[in-house]
Design a protein around this motif. Structure first.
Motif, short mmCIF file in Angstrom:
data_model
loop_
_atom_site.label_atom_id
_atom_site.label_comp_id
_atom_site.label_asym_id
_atom_site.label_seq_id
_atom_site.Cartn_x
_atom_site.Cartn_y
_atom_site.Cartn_z
N SER A 19 25.79 -27.97 4.89
CA SER A 19 24.42 -28.45 4.84
C SER A 19 23.49 -27.26 4.98
N GLU A 20 22.25 -27.45 4.61
CA GLU A 20 21.29 -26.35 4.71
C GLU A 20 21.11 -25.89 6.15
N ASP A 21 21.34 -26.80 7.10
CA ASP A 21 21.19 -26.45 8.51
C ASP A 21 22.27 -25.50 9.00
N ASP A 22 23.35 -25.33 8.22
CA ASP A 22 24.42 -24.41 8.59
C ASP A 22 24.01 -22.94 8.38
N PHE A 23 22.88 -22.71 7.74
CA PHE A 23 22.48 -21.37 7.35
C PHE A 23 21.18 -20.95 8.03
N SER A 327 20.11 -24.20 -0.09
CA SER A 327 20.04 -25.42 -0.89
C SER A 327 20.80 -25.25 -2.20
N ALA A 328 20.75 -24.06 -2.78
CA ALA A 328 21.47 -23.81 -4.03
C ALA A 328 22.97 -23.88 -3.80
N PHE A 329 23.43 -23.31 -2.71
CA PHE A 329 24.87 -23.31 -2.41
C PHE A 329 25.37 -24.72 -2.10
N THR A 330 24.67 -25.44 -1.26
CA THR A 330 25.14 -26.78 -0.89
C THR A 330 25.08 -27.74 -2.07
N ALA A 331 24.19 -27.49 -3.03
CA ALA A 331 24.12 -28.35 -4.22
C ALA A 331 25.42 -28.33 -5.02
N LEU A 332 26.17 -27.22 -4.93
CA LEU A 332 27.44 -27.14 -5.65
C LEU A 332 28.39 -28.24 -5.23
N PHE A 333 28.33 -28.65 -3.97
CA PHE A 333 29.29 -29.61 -3.42
C PHE A 333 28.79 -31.05 -3.54
N ARG A 334 27.57 -31.19 -4.02
CA ARG A 334 27.04 -32.52 -4.34
C ARG A 334 27.08 -32.77 -5.84
N GLY A 335 27.62 -31.83 -6.58
CA GLY A 335 27.73 -31.98 -8.03
C GLY A 335 26.41 -31.93 -8.75
N GLU A 336 25.42 -31.25 -8.17
CA GLU A 336 24.08 -31.25 -8.76
C GLU A 336 23.86 -30.14 -9.76
N ASN A 337 24.69 -29.12 -9.74
CA ASN A 337 24.48 -28.00 -10.67
C ASN A 337 25.04 -28.33 -12.04
N ILE A 338 24.42 -27.75 -13.05
CA ILE A 338 24.94 -27.82 -14.42
C ILE A 338 25.13 -26.39 -14.88
#
Length: 346
Positions: A19-23, A327-338
């Motif tokens: 999560s973003e709070d981890d950073f 937020s960019a890194f955590t988005a990878l694990f939510r499948g949000e990146n293309i």
């Protein structure tokens, strides 16, 4: 020379979904001197890679190959930047470089054969491709796709190829490379928009939304009635099991990622039917891009030419500013990146 720099660190080891709070973003002074033998780089863009999550865990099999990340300390990553000061002849002020930098504004490195770093020709007289491409199709994601397909799987014209995470940074390139090799290619992705991209922009023969398939084995039997010859695996889990059950004799599996297992510390792992592997004589090989660094120059020339000639489409998902790294890194694990997730700093 001394510069103010910021860097992104993890507050603690991360064992599940990040999560973003981890950073946190920390500040530091970076000092370069002419006697240091070091090169100071102002970072321009950074690569976001799922494997970094394994480095953030307290224990991971990945630590046998890459160093774990210590909470509070800087995080090395692939990136591109501009040399602002150099204490060696190989690099000059103003040179643009790509290689192992960090999630930070400025990186100091000491050139050596063990440090992955290359100079890029400056546009317009040299490199006419966007700098970001050197983190995606011409970076480690592209090298993973290129080496995994051509070195690990060794495709032959007419073979049938299945690619998971087909709209991701690696999968989106694997499918295009396989089409250039004369193969029949089907990919899977997690949204209908990604499926449309894979089929209509990237040129896969077909694609499907795996979230709409209650039975992955049945889905693969439908898309591959004559079986799979090559499976390029980015996810592991049930998808790997289903692909192995659908594979032809002498099938090959390139295993470069198991993102479905990165975020589940105690959950179910892939349990392939080993009788399938034995009696079909299936080859399963795990690998990563660093295994093929000797071919990096060749790979860059070939793929760069394909991009310039319109044979390969590059898909990038760009965020702005160092503060957007979490937020960019955590988005990878939510499948949000293309495509390839990149953070642009300047």
């Amino acid at each position: 020379m001394e510069v103010e720099s910021r860097y992104v660190a993890v507050r603690h080891h991360v064992e599940g979904f990040p999560s973003e709070d981890d950073f946190e973003v920390k500040k530091v002074k970076v000092r370069w001197t002419p006697e240091s033998g070091e090169v100071l780089v102002r970072n321009l863009c950074l690569s976001m890679d799922p494997y970094q999550l394994n480095r953030m865990k307290r224990r991971s099999a990945s630590h046998h190959a890459v160093d774990g990340i210590v909470p509070g300390e800087r995080i090395e990553s692939y990136g591109a930047g501009e040399v602002v000061a150099s204490a060696c002849d190989e690099y000059k002020e103003g040179d643009v470089v790509a290689g192992v930098l960090g999630w930070e504004d400025y990186t100091l490195f000491r050139p050596s054969p063990a440090v992955l770093m290359s100079k890029l020709a400056a546009a317009p007289s040299g490199d006419d491709l966007p700098l970001s491409h050197h983190l995606s199709a011409l970076g480690t994601s592209g090298m993973t796709a290129y080496a995994g397909l051509y070195e690990v799987c060794r495709p032959e014209r007419g073979e049938k190829v299945f690619v998971s995470a087909a709209a991701g940074s690696v999968g989106s390139l694997v499918g295009q490379f396989a089409k250039l090799a004369g193969c029949y290619v089907v990919g899977c992705a997690g949204t209908n928009a990604k499926v449309d991209l894979v089929k209509n922009k990237l040129g896969f023969d077909d694609a499907f939304n795996y979230k709409e398939e209650p039975d992955m084995r049945a889905a693969l039997k439908r898309y591959f009635p004559d079986g799979i010859d090559i499976y390029f695996d980015n996810v592991g889990g049930e998808t790997l099991e289903a692909a192995l059950a659908t594979m032809n004799t002498y099938g090959r599996v390139a295993l470069c990622g198991v993102i479905s297992e990165y975020t589940d510390a105690g959950g179910r792992r892939a349990a392939p039917d080993l009788l399938e592997v034995i009696y079909k004589r299936i080859t399963i090989r795990g690998f990563f891009a660093w295994d093929f660094l000797a071919r990096f120059g060749e790979f860059g020339g070939v793929v760069g030419d394909w991009i310039r000639r319109g044979k390969v489409q590059v898909v990038e998902d760009v965020s702005d500013g160092l503060e957007s790294v979490p937020s960019a890194f955590t988005a990878l694990f939510r499948g949000e990146n293309i495509g390839k997730k990149i953070v642009k700093l300047a």
